[in-house]
Design a protein around this motif. Structure first.
Motif, PDB file in Angstrom:
ATOM      1  N   UNK A   1       0.873  -1.055  -0.005  1.00 18.63           N
ATOM      2  CA  UNK A   1      -0.045  -0.227  -0.139  1.00 18.63           C
ATOM      3  C   UNK A   1       0.893   1.063   0.022  1.00 18.63           C
ATOM      4  N   UNK A   2       0.354   2.215  -0.447  1.00 16.88           N
ATOM      5  CA  UNK A   2       1.271   3.482  -0.837  1.00 16.88           C
ATOM      6  C   UNK A   2       0.942   4.627   0.047  1.00 16.88           C
ATOM      7  N   UNK A   3       1.990   5.151   0.564  1.00 23.61           N
ATOM      8  CA  UNK A   3       1.612   5.880   1.791  1.00 23.61           C
ATOM      9  C   UNK A   3       1.495   7.428   1.293  1.00 23.61           C
ATOM     10  N   UNK A   4       0.712   7.921   0.639  1.00 23.43           N
ATOM     11  CA  UNK A   4       0.444   9.193   0.239  1.00 23.43           C
ATOM     12  C   UNK A   4      -0.453   9.830   1.164  1.00 23.43           C
ATOM     13  N   UNK A   5      -0.323  10.819   2.166  1.00 22.22           N
ATOM     14  CA  UNK A   5      -1.079  11.171   3.227  1.00 22.22           C
ATOM     15  C   UNK A   5      -1.665   9.930   3.845  1.00 22.22           C
ATOM     16  N   UNK A   6      -0.922   8.872   4.128  1.00 25.60           N
ATOM     17  CA  UNK A   6      -1.661   7.479   4.551  1.00 25.60           C
ATOM     18  C   UNK A   6      -2.351   7.578   5.923  1.00 25.60           C
ATOM     19  N   UNK A   7      -2.176   8.561   6.705  1.00 22.07           N
ATOM     20  CA  UNK A   7      -3.091   8.466   7.770  1.00 22.07           C
ATOM     21  C   UNK A   7      -3.501   9.756   8.208  1.00 22.07           C
ATOM     22  N   UNK A   8      -3.683  10.472   7.172  1.00 22.79           N
ATOM     23  CA  UNK A   8      -4.351  11.993   7.307  1.00 22.79           C
ATOM     24  C   UNK A   8      -5.805  11.690   6.862  1.00 22.79           C
ATOM     25  N   UNK A   9      -6.451  10.732   7.355  1.00 21.87           N
ATOM     26  CA  UNK A   9      -7.821  10.671   6.912  1.00 21.87           C
ATOM     27  C   UNK A   9      -8.176   9.913   6.039  1.00 21.87           C
ATOM     28  N   UNK A  10      -7.152   9.693   5.134  1.00 22.90           N
ATOM     29  CA  UNK A  10      -7.147   8.807   3.969  1.00 22.90           C
ATOM     30  C   UNK A  10      -5.973   7.872   3.821  1.00 22.90           C
ATOM     31  N   UNK A  11      -6.294   6.484   3.755  1.00 20.50           N
ATOM     32  CA  UNK A  11      -5.197   5.529   3.951  1.00 20.50           C
ATOM     33  C   UNK A  11      -4.824   5.308   2.377  1.00 20.50           C
ATOM     34  N   UNK A  12      -3.799   5.748   2.073  1.00 22.99           N
ATOM     35  CA  UNK A  12      -3.617   5.470   0.612  1.00 22.99           C
ATOM     36  C   UNK A  12      -3.029   4.028   0.497  1.00 22.99           C
TER      37      UNK A  12
ATOM     38  N   UNK B   1      -9.373   8.402  -9.023  1.00 24.49           N
ATOM     39  CA  UNK B   1      -8.893   8.428  -7.729  1.00 24.49           C
ATOM     40  C   UNK B   1      -7.521   9.493  -7.888  1.00 24.49           C
ATOM     41  N   UNK B   2      -7.364  10.295  -6.841  1.00 28.92           N
ATOM     42  CA  UNK B   2      -6.385  11.111  -6.936  1.00 28.92           C
ATOM     43  C   UNK B   2      -5.489  11.169  -5.815  1.00 28.92           C
ATOM     44  N   UNK B   3      -5.515  10.539  -4.697  1.00 30.44           N
ATOM     45  CA  UNK B   3      -4.818  10.362  -3.384  1.00 30.44           C
ATOM     46  C   UNK B   3      -3.694   9.668  -3.288  1.00 30.44           C
ATOM     47  N   UNK B   4      -3.495   8.516  -4.347  1.00 29.92           N
ATOM     48  CA  UNK B   4      -2.785   7.274  -4.177  1.00 29.92           C
ATOM     49  C   UNK B   4      -1.224   7.744  -4.525  1.00 29.92           C
TER      50      UNK B   4
END
Length: 702
Positions: free
Chosen positions: A1-12, A549-552
């Motif tokens: 799994x890919x940690x783009x803002x991984x724990x900022x409300x969105x688990x990437x 999708x734009x957050x991953x």
């Protein structure tokens, strides 16, 4: 799994030298080096044939220290008669942490850590305790974990895993292979519970392995085809956490399972999950270095030392050194940033809490106050914040346009990534079309570096005039004179830039989205920022209703053991219905509901077009999974990449391998620097779990 803002409300939402024998592939008992020496290759001196295509550090066994030590806290309990001596709590051969940067530590103290969620998610990335094998050397080597040694037959169809003798759960009860078989038989294969088949338990043909336990310490996995990548798959993720469970404490959980207790009721799975969750239930036994002591929903969790943790330092002292970990939930982004900038925490892992390179300058100004040491570790990312369409979008005309490579290529040429690199990543990293990162093993050897460059540069050029020409050729032109392009049939064309509504306002995703919208608007493609409620975000996508999708971001440690971005394998990435179809291969559901509309199946799923790019990718992936020769396996992977070059991009990246912020409080020792890891770090990939891969159990206060 890919940690783009991984724990900022969105688990990437993946690193390795392995001994390969013609007749036996043996796992080393322990690994000495954690930083590669020059011009070395894998080997242990045991006579096994070495797979020279996998270059890495020299692996040498570490002897178990003759003397064992323990924390004063536990020593007092032993003296009081309430805890067995340390030698009785450890396995016969404990794992000796091998990292070269380690100092002998001091016991005691607490680590204060920030969290953005309900502290049920981020803590798992700190613990490697349930994993059979583990990555070291930034993913270039595999070390033993709970499995002390392993071997395969000559055809790689039968793997034997030898677990350490004398392992114990945190409540002192013996760990045995019954705990693996409980997970396998009563959860994975139990259709009522539906744990799901992990990738490591499938052969290259997609069929499920036969898993047996001939004794209390041995697991045998039998496949119907060669499965040479099993060790890499076992090292991926943190087991019983973000990856497959792989084991559960049978002695504790059987009371909540209908096979062992007929009185649990029809809705037993809810209670079972509550009791199983070691991040919310302090009574749930664990194999991690710390066990949950207190959990306050939405506020905090506190973890105490596990007296039965099966790992020691190089002097024989049982780990962890630190008495407790304390995670504090700070859901509001600005409040969390303020607390971090005030020095409220002892260790801050940037990818978990939304720290970006924009934080570097103010943090440097405040070091006298915060006492932070600021590290910039390599992310290893292949894309940075990216965009991808839903290849299985429910509306037929839009779906047809999305599946047209020239349409996606035009949008890639219209994307000025240099703007993103400057605004979001402060002119760091590499502009990229989107692919796997430069630290992915297969991209570092043989033709790998050349293939990486071709993939990275394939459609990366900023050329809006070319983009407009390509769109014109597709008939995507402004038909009504409003300045915006329409569909080829004249219908309205609007691209929603979907993202979870709770994404960080100043995070990478939204900054990149604003620029992407600006660039696409400039060539006449109407787009709009579209926040989607987080609760429905994934369900909507898996049903084919989300258009993008734009957050991953994409990254992996090894392509062969993590092809999830190369092709659809599950329903969360760029072809969700086809991914769902792939994930059900080998199960009874594979042949069911084939006469039902794909979007009305449960779950929604669809086969790929015969002879199309996804069907070809699946065919090549099947060959990758069974190929025992690493050079030939790499060649197959290059063929898969070439399909991306021809029919892609399937995902549109921005910047690869940008730095990530890591903050370490002054006086905290054994947290490695970028230079000490030997490869600059690899922190954006869930398959190489960080900080777990760097063993926080060895951290201590000077």
């Amino acid at each position: 799994m890919d940690k783009i803002e991984s724990a900022v409300g969105t688990a990437g939402t993946s690193r390795r030298t392995l001994l390969r024998g013609a007749a036996v592939a043996a796992g080393v008992l322990a690994v000495q080096a954690c930083t590669p020496g020059p011009n070395t290759s894998s080997g242990s001196g045991n006579g096994s044939k070495v797979d020279l295509a996998r270059k890495g550090s020299e692996a040498k066994p570490l002897a178990v220290p003759a003397r064992l030590g323990e924390s004063p806290e536990l020593a007092r309990l032993v003296q009081a008669g309430s805890l067995p001596p340390v030698a009785q709590r450890l396995p016969k051969r404990p794992y000796v942490v091998p990292h070269r940067w380690l100092q002998s530590g001091k016991y005691g103290g607490k680590l204060n850590l920030p969290s953005t969620d309900d502290v049920t998610y981020a803590p798992k990335e700190y613990f490697y305790g349930h994993s059979p094998l583990r990555w070291i050397n930034d993913g270039r080597d595999i070390a033993p974990g709970l499995v002390e040694s392993w071997e395969s037959n000559p055809g790689y169809t039968v793997w034997t895993l030898h677990f350490r003798k004398g392992l114990k759960w945190s409540d002192g009860q013996p760990w045995t292979t019954e705990d693996v078989m409980f997970w396998w038989e009563d959860m994975v294969l139990n259709e009522e519970y539906a744990e799901g088949i992990p990738d490591e338990a499938r052969s290259g043909t997609g069929t499920i392995a036969k898993v047996t336990a001939p004794d209390e310490y041995t697991i045998v996995m039998t496949f119907d085809a060669p499965s040479p990548m099993l060790p890499e798959l076992l090292a991926n993720w943190v087991k019983r956490g973000l990856g497959a469970g792989w084991m559960e404490p049978k002695h504790y959980l059987k009371a909540y399972h209908p096979r062992y207790n007929r009185n649990v009721g029809k809705d037993w799975t809810t209670k079972f999950d509550q009791m199983r969750d070691f991040t919310t239930n302090p009574k749930s036994p664990t194999m991690n270095g710390w066990q949950l002591a207190e959990y306050h929903q939405g506020r905090s969790s506190t973890w105490k030392r596990n007296p039965y943790y099966w790992v020691v330092d190089q002097q024989g002292n049982q780990l962890p050194y630190l008495d407790t970990l304390s995670f504090e939930v700070v859901a509001q982004t600005e409040t969390r940033r303020l607390k971090i900038h005030n020095g409220s925490y002892d260790y801050v892992h940037g990818p978990f809490v939304g720290m970006t390179l924009a934080d570097v300058a103010p943090l440097k100004r405040n070091v006298a106050k915060t006492k932070y040491q600021l590290h910039l570790w390599d992310s290893g990312s292949g894309t940075g914040s990216m965009f991808f369409f839903n290849q299985d979008y429910y509306e037929p005309k839009m779906r047809a346009l999305i599946r047209e490579p020239k349409f996606r290529q035009a949008l890639s040429y219209a994307f000025n990534r240099a703007d993103v690199r400057k605004a979001v990543y402060f002119d760091s990293g590499e502009l990229t079309t989107g692919g796997y990162g430069p630290k992915t093993l297969e991209l570092t050897r043989g033709e790998g570096p050349s293939m990486y460059q071709k993939w990275r540069d394939s459609f990366v050029r900023y050329d809006p005039e070319l983009a407009k020409k390509m769109l014109d050729e597709l008939g995507v032109v402004d038909k009504d004179g409003d300045g915006k392009r329409e569909m080829p049939d004249g219908g309205k064309l609007v691209i929603d830039l979907d993202y979870p509504a709770d994404s960080a306002p100043g995070g990478e995703t939204l900054q990149k989205n604003h620029l992407l919208k600006k660039h696409w608007d400039a060539i006449g493609i109407a787009s709009r920022l579209n926040p989607v409620p987080a609760a429905s975000y994934e369900d909507r996508w898996e049903q084919g209703q989300g258009i993008s999708k734009t957050e991953w971001e994409a990254s992996t440690v090894t392509m062969a053991a993590d092809m999830v971005w190369l092709m659809p394998m599950e329903p969360s990435r760029w072809a969700p219905l086809q991914g769902a179809f792939y994930s059900l291969r080998g199960t009874a559901a594979e042949k069911q509901q084939l006469d039902v509309d794909p979007y009305k199946r449960k779950p929604p799923r669809a086969e790929p077009e015969p002879g199309g790019p996804i069907a070809r990718l699946w065919e090549l992936a099947g060959k990758v999974r069974v190929e025992t020769d690493a050079v030939k396996r790499d060649s197959l992977l290059w063929q898969m990449v070439k399909i991306h070059l021809e029919h892609g991009p399937f995902f549109i990246g921005s910047v690869a391998n940008y730095p990530q912020v890591v903050l370490v409080k002054e006086g905290l020792r054994n947290v490695p620097t970028k230079e000490q890891t030997g490869n600059g770090g690899l922190v954006n990939d869930w398959h190489h779990p960080v900080p777990a891969a760097y063993d926080p159990e060895t951290w201590f206060w000077a």
